[in-house]
Each structure stands twice: as structure tokens, then as C-alpha cells.
Design an enzyme around this catalytic site. Sequence first.
Site, PDB file in Angstrom:
ATOM      1  CB  SER A 147      -0.886  -0.001   1.253  1.00 49.19           C
ATOM      2  OG  SER A 147      -1.524   1.246   1.452  1.00 49.19           O
ATOM      3  CE1 TYR A 160      -3.983  -2.136   5.337  1.00 45.37           C
ATOM      4  CE2 TYR A 160      -3.199  -0.011   4.563  1.00 45.37           C
ATOM      5  CZ  TYR A 160      -3.665  -1.282   4.296  1.00 45.37           C
ATOM      6  OH  TYR A 160      -3.819  -1.704   2.997  1.00 45.37           O
ATOM      7  CE  LYS A 164      -1.323  -3.913   3.365  1.00 51.22           C
ATOM      8  NZ  LYS A 164      -1.383  -5.207   2.638  1.00 51.22           N
TER       9      LYS A 164
END
Length: 239
Positions: A147, A160, A164
Site C-alpha cells: 500500500s 495498518y 504494510k
Amino acid sequence: MTPLPAFTGFRLDGKRALVTGGGRGLGLAAAVALAQAGAEVTLAARSGAELEAACAAIRAQGARADFMVLDVTDPTAVKRAISSRPPFQILVNNAGMNRPKLLTETPDEDIDAVFALNVKATFYVSREVARSLQAAGLPGSFINVSSQMGHVGSPRRTLYCASKHAVEGMSKALAWELGPAGIRVNTLCPTFIETTLTAPMFEDASFRRFVLDKIALGRLGRIDEVMGRWCSSPATPPA
């Protein structure tokens, strides 16, 4: 006359591909793109009915697809499922999740769940596919869906982003480790894409504006804009 480089195209005939989280969204888009390029695609996820419907739709287009109902966070199940099949020369580690919250409001169960799916599952599946390829002496291509959040930070996305960033580091290390065996490792780092997963986030008008203000085109990405990347990820030198 100046000699021109040959363009070999992006055909994947005779190749076997595995896509995790393949029942919907970006995973389904990856499966469709790979199948249309000629690969025999296996979709993996926990939702059997969804996978069966997706495979039927792909086969209706004249492509080849099957599925395995698999919890990729279970290393024993991953090993059993992948070792029981011929080697996959293409792997798309797409399964992932996000539970956006402020750091001070993030419970332990969210930390465990996000890292289990975004990081540990990528490790488990990559490990078993690599074992199969190396045992067969075959080259391959791993595409880990990361991402933009693997390169930047953002409010309410500490968890998150951490997951990532871990995928980015893992991928760089794997590129060095698996490269000598002819296995390429790349990441795909989209910004926000319009999917059923992201739709609820954009019901918040202020969040939608926050995101759009940071995208030069002034709009969200579309699934079809990512599809060609599955078949043409370059052999990026590891950094």
C-alpha cells in the site's frame, strides 16, 4: 535499420497462479487479469460460495480457474494446501485487512488480527510456494500487495502502516534471498481504490475530502487501473 527490442507481451500460458483473498475486490481483479493472460488461476480465501461464483464467472469467459477454501493465517493449513498441488509460478499475496483507529483506542485483538493476515499470512504462503518452486527447480514471481501506507504515515492508521511497512521490508529481503533461484519479488502499492472494502470509509465526507486532497488526480483509483500490473510487474532490483 535500427534494431528494435522485441516485445514478448504479457502472456502467461502454461503458468499456474495463486491469488489469496481472491473472492472479491483487488484479489478478484488480479485473478481475472492473470486468467485472461492465459494463466491457470487458483483463488484462495475463506468464503467458499464467493470463490465458487468467482471461478464460474472466470471460466464463463473461457479462462481456467479453480479455488481452495483456505485460512491463510493458519500455517498448518497453508502448508497442507500448497504442498498438495503442483508448484505455483505466480503468487499474489493479496489477503489483507485494515482496522483504522487511534493508537490509544487500538485493542490487542486488532493488532493480532491485522498482523496475522497482512504480515504472517504473507510469510506463510510465500514460504510454502517458495519451497515448492525450489524443489521443482522452477522460477517464479511473487507480488505482495502492499500500500502507499507502506511508505508514508497517516492518522488512525498506525497499525495498518506498521503492517504494510513490514510487508515492504519482507519483500526486499525475499528479493535478495529468492532472486538466485529465479524468483522475482515485487510489491504493488496502490492508493485508495474504490472497492466494497473501502466503500464504508468514504461515507464520511470529511475523510473522503482528506484522501482526495492528497491524490493528484483528485479522485479515487479504480480496480481496472490496477489489473494490468499483475501481469507486468518489473524485475525491480532489491534495495
